[in-house]
Scaffold this active site. Structure first.
Site, PDB file in Angstrom:
ATOM      1  N   ASN A 103       8.041  -3.129   5.407  1.00  0.00           N
ATOM      2  CA  ASN A 103       7.481  -2.585   6.656  1.00  0.00           C
ATOM      3  C   ASN A 103       8.566  -1.801   7.385  1.00  0.00           C
ATOM      4  OD1 ASN A 103       5.566  -1.853   8.444  1.00  0.00           O
ATOM      5  ND2 ASN A 103       5.598  -3.720   9.641  1.00  0.00           N
ATOM      6  N   THR A 109       9.256   2.226   4.272  1.00  0.00           N
ATOM      7  CA  THR A 109       8.583   1.897   3.028  1.00  0.00           C
ATOM      8  C   THR A 109       9.268   2.745   1.965  1.00  0.00           C
ATOM      9  OG1 THR A 109       6.614   1.374   4.265  1.00  0.00           O
ATOM     10  CG2 THR A 109       6.275   2.018   1.971  1.00  0.00           C
ATOM     11  N   ARG A 163       0.160  -6.801  -1.812  1.00  0.00           N
ATOM     12  CA  ARG A 163       0.383  -6.766  -0.373  1.00  0.00           C
ATOM     13  C   ARG A 163       0.680  -8.183   0.116  1.00  0.00           C
ATOM     14  NH1 ARG A 163       1.703  -3.425   3.722  1.00  0.00           N
ATOM     15  NH2 ARG A 163       0.317  -3.477   5.498  1.00  0.00           N
ATOM     16  N   ASP A 210       1.595  -5.286  10.850  1.00  0.00           N
ATOM     17  CA  ASP A 210       0.530  -4.359  10.418  1.00  0.00           C
ATOM     18  C   ASP A 210      -0.869  -4.915  10.682  1.00  0.00           C
ATOM     19  OD1 ASP A 210       1.905  -2.128   9.713  1.00  0.00           O
ATOM     20  OD2 ASP A 210       1.882  -2.474   7.560  1.00  0.00           O
ATOM     21  N   SER A 239      -2.901  -1.623   5.371  1.00  0.00           N
ATOM     22  CA  SER A 239      -1.751  -0.778   5.057  1.00  0.00           C
ATOM     23  C   SER A 239      -2.144   0.687   5.121  1.00  0.00           C
ATOM     24  CB  SER A 239      -1.278  -1.124   3.642  1.00  0.00           C
ATOM     25  OG  SER A 239      -0.307  -0.206   3.207  1.00  0.00           O
ATOM     26  N   GLY A 276       6.488   6.014   5.265  1.00  0.00           N
ATOM     27  CA  GLY A 276       6.218   6.692   6.538  1.00  0.00           C
ATOM     28  C   GLY A 276       5.186   6.006   7.402  1.00  0.00           C
ATOM     29  N   GLY A 277       4.906   4.709   7.166  1.00  0.00           N
ATOM     30  CA  GLY A 277       3.948   3.999   8.035  1.00  0.00           C
ATOM     31  C   GLY A 277       2.632   4.754   8.089  1.00  0.00           C
TER      32      GLY A 277
END
Ligand code: GLY
Length: 573
Positions: free
Chosen positions: A405, A385, A113, A427, A456, A477-478
């Site tokens: 993102n 993503t 990340r 985020d 995340s 898809g966040g």
């Protein structure tokens, strides 16, 4: 002729007849052809398979396994190929999570990340009146966290078999010689043209004088040169030397924060996966700094004592129960989850039976729950993503979700280096209670701190049945990621669906705030009407997620499916 075709019906040695599954699309010695390829939505493979967001990336992964690589080799090569052929989300300027299970049963989680630069601070997106400037956390140089992907690829290499130069070569070829754009890719690049121009300080390969159209070839020479530096020098070919200097100079030209020290100090981290049982199957998913594993654990455990299967797929009873589980899990996400190296995430409590039963004690069938009313945000549809699912012939399983993102991240292309930087700083919680681009709110647990990784929702997941590989699944898809994975699991375990139906049936999503249920087109209208009568509010949206799934069938074949919502495609043999 240069083209991309959607595989609906094909014949020949490599493909079976119309309407049936593909059995093999990587024949011995068959090269990947970037100027003529097919989008293949599903296949049943006996040895190795890949499902990813782009046909060429899936073909690269399958070819690597055909040449003796394992699922980890394929995961590296597929991600690198995606960084070239799927620039909206595939990346070397972003980050991700890899969840793996080796054939010997060993589990591993690699966290790559992005992290906040050393010069970042918790109020960096607030103006003098204390208002959040979302434009800064979402667009351009200040939106970027320190990229983690290249460190993640080299952490994965420990589990791979082939030499790295071989794994990166297909990506170099695709960047240098180009590949043919599909209609969707051409439209997506055209739609982002003005942002590339606004947020990049140098000309880039994604912008040309006229609009892109399907069949055009996208060549990325600068990216090819960057990939070659990584091929030659390893991770320092990205984090140091010429590439590192280009990133820092780009930051200086555009007012960003990432320094040479930030790049040199970045490391991928190993994380113990989240594990739990659901109706006798064993689920493995990603731990913080992803909220995904905890969220699907909470949601599945909250519904486990109910006879969901007898309620029926998308029945009012099943959907209402699942919405209420989603509401409660996402409320926890906003308060309790963040980077575990900076915030003590109460994982044990959040996942305990006792706690979860208590959370559902105020659940009323036939009545909509109420999320506390604070400033609600709108969820945008650009949640680019990307996910890849892989199983090899030995039974190694790999589930990777990786991201910039938003679509094309910050839309800043590193001058001279040809790759996009993420806008992952969004985020973090820029201010308690203020929604980010996904409408997610947060607080102290996810406040910005130098070196901290932003929370995340990515949920790369594995399911084991009788301690053997059963399912590899994940999606972009966040904030909708955990609900998509949750529903894919329920569709398979409770509703006994094929992998195809499990991911392609219309989905719904509730994330506590905003207090409404998002649904895809085709969602059961009768269920919607009955839930509205109970007090639920609905918003219809284009699509939720693009899930890639592999399910091992009773006969050992791998039912491999790519989501219908994009150009996603499978490959295998
Ligand atoms: N950037 C989306 C996520 O990590 O959840």
């Amino acid at each position: 002729m240069r083209k991309v075709v959607l595989f609906l019906c094909a014949s020949g040695s490599l493909l079976t007849l119309c309407g049936q599954s593909v059995r093999s699309i990587v024949g011995p010695g068959k090269p990947v052809n970037p100027y003529h390829y097919s989008i293949v939505k599903k296949g049943e493979f006996s040895t190795a398979s890949v499902s990813s967001a782009h046909p060429l990336a899936s073909l690269v992964g399958a070819t690597i396994m055909k040449r003796g690589g394992n699922a980890f080799d394929a995961a590296i090569a597929t991600q690198l190929a995606l960084a070239v052929v799927y620039p909206g989300a595939g990346n070397i300027g972003g980050g991700g999570f890899l969840l793996g299970r080796k054939a010997n049963g060993e589990l591993l989680g690699i966290d790559y990340r992005e992290a906040a630069p050393e010069k970042a601070n918790r109020d960096m997106y607030l103006d003098k009146n204390g208002n959040v400037q979302l434009n800064l956390s979402q667009n351009g140089h200040l939106a970027s966290g320190i990229p983690g992907t290249v460190a993640g690829l080299f952490a994965t290499l420990t589990y791979a078999r082939l030499p790295f130069p071989q794994l990166i070569q297909p990506a170099i070829d695709l960047a240098e010689k180009g590949f043919v754009l599909s209609e969707k890719e051409a439209a997506s690049l055209n739609a982002t043209r003005s942002s590339f121009l606004k947020y990049s300080t140098r000309p880039c390969a994604f912008v040309k004088a006229t609009n892109w159209k399907a069949g055009d070839t996208l060549i990325q020479k600068e990216l090819a040169a960057t990939l070659k530096r990584i091929q030659e020098k390893g991770a320092p070919g990205f984090y140091e030397g010429e590439t590192g200097k280009m990133i820092v100079e780009e930051m200086q030209r555009g007012g960003g924060l990432i320094s040479m020290e930030d790049l040199k100090d970045y490391t991928a981290k190993l994380r113990n996966p989240i594990e739990f049982d659901y109706r006798g199957d064993h689920i493995v998913s990603f731990a913080p700094p992803s909220s995904g594993g905890i969220l699907i654990g909470q949601m599945l455990k909250m519904i486990e004592k109910y006879p969901v299967s007898s309620y029926g797929f998308q029945s009012t009873q099943a959907v209402q129960l699942m919405i209420e589980a989603e509401r409660r899990a996402y409320a926890d996400r906003a308060v309790h989850m963040g980077d575990p190296d900076f915030y003590d995430v109460p994982v044990k409590t959040l996942m305990s039976e006792e706690y979860l039963q208590k959370r559902m004690s105020d659940y009323h069938p036939e009545k909509a729950g109420q999320s506390a009313v604070i400033k609600a945000g709108l969820i945008k549809e650009s949640e680019e993503t990307t996910h890849l699912s892989i199983i090899d012939g030995e039974g190694n399983m790999v589930s990777v979700t990786t991201t910039l993102n938003g679509g094309y991240g910050s839309r800043t292309v590193v001058g001279g280096a040809g790759f996009l930087l993420n806008n992952e700083m969004d985020d973090f919680s820029a201010k308690p209670g203020i929604p980010n681009m996904y409408g997610a709110v947060g607080g102290e647990a996810n406040a910005i701190q130098p070196g901290k990784r932003m929370l995340s929702s990515m949920t790369p997941t594995l399911i084991l049945r009788n301690n053997k590989p059963f399912v590899v699944v994940g999606t972009p898809g966040g904030t909708t990621i955990p609900t998509s994975v949750f529903q894919a699991i329920v569709n398979i375990i409770d509703f006994h669906m094929s992998a195809d139906d499990a991911i392609n049936k219309p989905k719904f999503h509730h994330q506590w705030l905003p207090d409404n249920v998002m649904i895809e087109k085709g969602f059961n209208p009768e269920t919607k009407k009955q839930l509205q009568a109970m007090g639920y509010q609905f918003t219809e949206r284009g699509s939720i997620g693009r899930t890639e799934i592999i399910r091992v069938l009773g006969n050992g074949k791998r039912e491999t499916v790519a989501d219908n919502r994009g150009d996603d495609s499978v490959a295998g043999f």
